[in-house]
Motif scaffolding. Structure first.
Motif, short mmCIF file in Angstrom:
data_model
loop_
_atom_site.label_atom_id
_atom_site.label_comp_id
_atom_site.label_asym_id
_atom_site.label_seq_id
_atom_site.Cartn_x
_atom_site.Cartn_y
_atom_site.Cartn_z
N ARG A 65 43.42 84.71 66.84
CA ARG A 65 42.42 85.47 67.58
C ARG A 65 41.51 84.49 68.31
N PRO A 66 41.22 84.72 69.58
CA PRO A 66 40.34 83.81 70.31
C PRO A 66 38.87 84.11 70.02
N ILE B 46 50.96 83.89 70.19
CA ILE B 46 50.17 84.95 70.80
C ILE B 46 48.68 84.63 70.68
N VAL B 47 47.99 84.75 71.80
CA VAL B 47 46.53 84.70 71.81
C VAL B 47 46.07 86.15 71.71
N ALA B 48 45.68 86.55 70.51
CA ALA B 48 45.46 87.98 70.22
C ALA B 48 44.07 88.42 70.67
N VAL C 111 53.49 80.80 75.22
CA VAL C 111 52.09 81.08 74.90
C VAL C 111 51.65 82.23 75.80
N PHE C 112 51.16 83.33 75.17
CA PHE C 112 50.82 84.51 75.97
C PHE C 112 49.66 85.25 75.34
N THR C 113 49.09 86.19 76.10
CA THR C 113 47.93 86.95 75.63
C THR C 113 48.30 88.40 75.38
N VAL D 229 49.76 97.28 61.73
CA VAL D 229 50.78 97.89 62.58
C VAL D 229 50.79 97.22 63.94
N HIS D 230 49.61 96.87 64.43
CA HIS D 230 49.55 96.13 65.70
C HIS D 230 50.24 94.78 65.53
N GLN D 231 50.05 94.17 64.38
CA GLN D 231 50.71 92.89 64.13
C GLN D 231 52.23 93.08 64.05
N ALA D 232 52.65 94.22 63.53
CA ALA D 232 54.09 94.51 63.52
C ALA D 232 54.64 94.58 64.94
N ALA D 233 53.86 95.17 65.85
CA ALA D 233 54.28 95.23 67.25
C ALA D 233 54.35 93.83 67.85
N ASP D 234 53.39 92.97 67.49
CA ASP D 234 53.40 91.59 67.96
C ASP D 234 54.69 90.88 67.56
N ILE D 235 55.07 91.07 66.30
CA ILE D 235 56.24 90.36 65.77
C ILE D 235 57.53 90.95 66.31
N LEU D 236 57.59 92.28 66.38
CA LEU D 236 58.87 92.94 66.68
C LEU D 236 59.14 93.09 68.17
#
Length: 343
Positions: A28-29, A58-60, A97-99, A149-156
């Motif tokens: 997280r930034p 990911i820059v969350a 590297v993405f946001t 669940v948001h983190q699940a979306a990040d990973i998947l």
């Protein structure tokens, strides 16, 4: 199979065939990265990148809003985070590297994923419970509550199959595995069930004797000057006993400083403590300061060089966002096909 045994197996598999793994990790930034991040996660990311693992960082930025009303100076903090990544050795030619906010299709996955978990399952998540307990807000937002669940979306979204994690983060990985499994049961195979790669990273205490944290003003940041580092370490907590020993259970503050010097010098902390011996806290802090500044010197030089050309930093983010968007769009298309929502 328990997580520790599986993680050991994964390390062997990574060595043998790194190309079959895709890792999603990030931050997280909310402020500059510090020594706790360096020894806790950043060095491991560089290690996997150098082995040939496909690394997504990911820059969350959306997740900054989980525990605060607004995200102050976000663009500056995001660029600072990327500077820290470059300084420690993340290579944008080999890592993406993405946001968060720049990848709409990733965030759209949150909607079907939320239908796959129950409210009690989210309430039981110990990491969320801990975050709620330490939240600075009177009540938590829906974003905080649905964070796993948001983190699940990040990973998947990128079909990540490997997630570096500490033991305390295993519940998040389990939610991701649950989401992937239930999606497969309901709609068909689209997502892998990612494995957790456990970190043996040490926990470093901050200068106040509590866990080193961006939000507690007790951390030595990667971009700090030599003088600032010396000032912070001079004020670090120790104890009343003059003879320096490495005894984490009984002397946590002293031992954390010894460990920090040992990590920077790639030595055994017991040997470092023995060398300082009766020198006391002053000698300990002097040893740690010299070790940290020497260790960080090349990283700080790289960071300063990149900071002189933020156009390059912004280009890295742009290119990373483009790649992440292409992958997320393809994954969302597969999800819509599986769910029968292509009209």
């Amino acid at each position: 199979m328990d997580a520790i045994t599986r993680s050991a197996e994964l390390e062997l598999e990574i060595q043998a065939n790194p190309g079959r793994f895709r890792v999603l990790t990030g931050d997280r930034p909310t402020g500059p990265l510090h020594l706790g991040h360096l020894f806790g996660t950043l060095q491991n990311r560089v290690r996997m990148q150098d082995l040939g693992v496909d690394l997504f960082v990911i820059v969350a930025d959306y997740q900054v809003l989980t525990d605060r009303d607004v995200a102050d100076r976000l663009a500056e903090t995001v660029e600072g985070l990327v500077l820290d990544y470059l300084a420690v050795g993340i290579d944008p030619e080999r890592a993406t590297v993405f946001t968060h906010s720049a990848v709409p299709a990733l965030n759209q996955l949150l909607l079907p994923f939320l239908s796959l978990v129950t409210v009690p399952e989210l309430q039981r998540n110990p990491t969320v419970k801990d975050e709620i307990a330490h939240s600075r807000q009177a009540s938590v937002s829906g974003l905080m509550f649905t964070y796993p669940v948001h983190q699940a979306a990040d990973i998947l979204f990128c079909k990540g199959n490997l997630v570096p994690a500490g033991l305390d983060q295993l519940p998040h990985v389990e939610i991701t595995r649950l989401v992937a499994r239930r999606f497969t049961e309901r709609y068909g195979p689209v997502f892998p069930e990612p494995d957790a790669l456990l970190s043996a990273a040490p926990v470093l205490l901050g200068t106040d004797g509590t866990k080193m944290s961006k939000g507690r003003n007790n951390a030595i940041t990667l971009g700090a000057s030599d003088d600032e580092t010396a000032r912070l370490l001079k004020g670090a907590r120790t104890d009343a006993e003059r003879h320096i020993t490495y005894d984490p259970a009984n002397r946590p503050e002293v031992s954390s400083l010894v460990l920090l010097a040992a990590l920077c010098q790639d030595r055994d902390p017991v040997d470092v403590a023995a060398e300082i011996g009766n020198g006391g806290a002053a000698a300990l802090k002097r040893t740690v300061t010299e070790a940290v500044n020497e260790f960080l010197a090349p990283m700080r030089a790289r960071r300063a060089a990149y900071a002189a050309d933020l156009t390059y930093v912004r280009k890295i983010i742009q290119v990373g966002n483009e790649r992440a968007n292409a992958i997320a769009d393809q994954t969302l298309a597969e999800v819509r096909q599986a769910m029968g929502t292509v009209y």
